[in-house]
Scaffold this active site. Structure first.
Site, PDB file in Angstrom:
ATOM      1  N   THR A 199      -2.370  -9.376   9.434  1.00 42.19           N
ATOM      2  CA  THR A 199      -1.898  -8.056   9.024  1.00 42.19           C
ATOM      3  C   THR A 199      -0.812  -7.552   9.955  1.00 42.19           C
ATOM      4  OG1 THR A 199      -2.530  -5.754   8.623  1.00 42.19           O
ATOM      5  CG2 THR A 199      -3.794  -6.927  10.290  1.00 42.19           C
ATOM      6  N   ARG A 200       0.085  -6.764   9.411  1.00 39.01           N
ATOM      7  CA  ARG A 200       1.076  -6.080  10.242  1.00 39.01           C
ATOM      8  C   ARG A 200       1.084  -4.592   9.889  1.00 39.01           C
ATOM      9  NH1 ARG A 200       4.849  -8.189   6.088  1.00 39.01           N
ATOM     10  NH2 ARG A 200       6.228  -6.489   5.522  1.00 39.01           N
TER      11      ARG A 200
ATOM     12  N   HIS B 255      -6.234   0.071   5.722  1.00 38.52           N
ATOM     13  CA  HIS B 255      -6.785   1.138   4.889  1.00 38.52           C
ATOM     14  C   HIS B 255      -7.979   0.567   4.121  1.00 38.52           C
ATOM     15  CE1 HIS B 255      -3.439   3.728   5.933  1.00 38.52           C
ATOM     16  NE2 HIS B 255      -2.590   2.771   5.614  1.00 38.52           N
TER      17      HIS B 255
ATOM     18  N   HIS C 188      -7.670  -2.946   2.244  1.00 39.79           N
ATOM     19  CA  HIS C 188      -7.748  -4.183   3.031  1.00 39.79           C
ATOM     20  C   HIS C 188      -9.099  -4.340   3.710  1.00 39.79           C
ATOM     21  CE1 HIS C 188      -3.107  -4.705   3.091  1.00 39.79           C
ATOM     22  NE2 HIS C 188      -3.670  -5.291   2.055  1.00 39.79           N
TER      23      HIS C 188
ATOM     24  N   ARG D 166      -1.234 -10.065  -2.388  1.00 38.74           N
ATOM     25  CA  ARG D 166       0.017 -10.060  -3.153  1.00 38.74           C
ATOM     26  C   ARG D 166       1.166  -9.781  -2.201  1.00 38.74           C
ATOM     27  NH1 ARG D 166      -1.226  -6.962  -8.778  1.00 38.74           N
ATOM     28  NH2 ARG D 166       0.819  -6.144  -8.313  1.00 38.74           N
TER      29      ARG D 166
END
Ligand code: ZN
Length: 378
Positions: free
Chosen positions: A189-190, A194, A197, A283
């Protein structure tokens, strides 16, 4: 850590975990110096730690050509993105010292070859665009004109941005083994995490032994949320909502390339080296702007036989809280119309946070929102 402990875990890419750390050699101060960009320093650190196994240094022409054209190393092993060191001119000696932008010496490179490369072709093949507005393409076009290849020995690692989260592949593997995990899912993740996720990491965790939350902390675009803020968000979220014995939070010291589909494969291979048997691909993974199709980063995995990657990609749709379902859901699992879904665009969330307003609890945990509001206020 014993050999027995980690052998249940997935094998590193190519079979052996590389270690390119070593002692500072005699005479390194008198060698010709090559100054690395921060992205190249990130790659050097990944090479040192074995995160890019089986690579032992910056790529030679044969590997580079085949990676650009076929997503494979010269050996045939799947590899998705060039890992190259750009230089102005060919060095004179057979060894050079590699330095960071601050002048600090980090490593020695045994010069193997120096070769020309075609920036436009690399952009077209790797980023699927030659548009200079693409941050990865812009970085590529700003590079020196030659690639310098050779094995590296790293004697001074850059200080990790988050020392307590700095774990090399050997260390994450040991941590997984200690906890008795065999099947581990990695989450790249970057962004702050929330509810959407959080949901998909937990859905993935339901099917395996453990979860590695592995935020990228190297260079990102200037409009991405700074790593320090994100790390604070991860901490409060993990403290409140994840079981400590099933989740490991560690930093991935790579720089973003924004290469979409290819970077999804590259991220999966790196996490395999860290010991992950599974890898979450959402996605538009590693996408930017609208350069990539919504599902391109998932479809690219069909180009390989499962055994070639070994690490198993787990694909997810966008998810949301559905009031009618009374739970988190996605288009795959919820039959209700969009009015029932709590969904906020990135722009809307930023507006709320900048105004000091807490987004709905169904969208962001309030602990996370408070960290973000504080960061926006600063
Ligand atoms: Zn629903």
């Amino acid at each position: 850590m014993t050999a027995v402990a980690t052998e249940r875990l997935i094998a590193p890419h190519g079979g052996t975990l590389v270690d390119r750390t070593g002692d500072r050699p005699e005479g390194v101060d008198s060698l010709q110096r090559v100054t690395l960009t921060s992205r190249e320093v990130s790659d050097l650190d990944l090479l040192a730690a074995g995160a890019l196994s089986p690579l032992e240094g910056f790529m030679g022409r044969e590997d580079y050509e085949r990676v650009v054209e076929e997503l494979r190393l010269a050996s045939g092993l799947v590899w998705a993105l060039p890992v190259c060191l750009a230089v102005e001119a060919a060095p004179s000696g057979d060894r050079v010292a590699l330095a960071g932008e601050d002048g600090r010496l980090l490593a020695v490179l045994e010069v193997d070859e120096v070769y020309e490369y075609d920036q436009e072709r690399e952009a077209e093949r790797c980023f699927r665009t030659t548009d200079e507005a693409h941050p990865g393409v812009a970085r590529l076009y700003a590079q020196h004109p030659l690639y310098l290849a050779g094995r590296v020995t790293v004697f001074d690692r850059p200080e990790p941005a988050f020392p307590e989260l700095a774990k090399d592949p050997a260390q994450t593997r040991a941590a997984f083994a200690e906890r008795g995990w065999k099947r581990v899912v990695g989450f790249q993740t970057r962004n702050p995490i929330h509810r959407a996720h959080e949901y998909l990491t937990k859905v993935a965790l339901e099917t395996v032994d453990g979860l590695l939350i592995h935020p990228l902390v190297g260079d990102t675009k200037s409009d991405d949320v700074p790593a320090a803020t994100r790390v604070e968000c991860y901490r409060v979220l993990l403290d409140g909502y994840y079981p400590a014995d099933r989740v490991l939070l560690s930093a991935f010291p790579a720089a973003m390339r924004y290469a979409g589909p290819r970077e999804a494969v590259w991220h999966a291979i790196c996490r395999k080296n860290y010991g992950c048997s599974h890898f979450i691909v959402g996605r538009d993974h590693a996408g930017v702007g609208d350069y990539y199709g919504t599902y391109d980063a998932q479809l690219i995995f069909d180009d390989f036989e499962p055994h070639e990657l070994d690490v198993e990609p787990i694909f997810f749709e966008h998810s949301f809280y559905c009031r009618a379902c009374g739970s988190m859901a996605s288009a795959k699992t919820c039959p209700h119309p969009a009015e029932e879904h709590v969904f906020l665009s990135g722009t809307k969330v930023r507006e709320l946070l900048a105004a000091g307003e807490v987004p709905p609890e169904e969208f962001t945990r309030h602990e996370v929102a408070e960290v973000l509001i504080e960061a926006y206020r600063a």
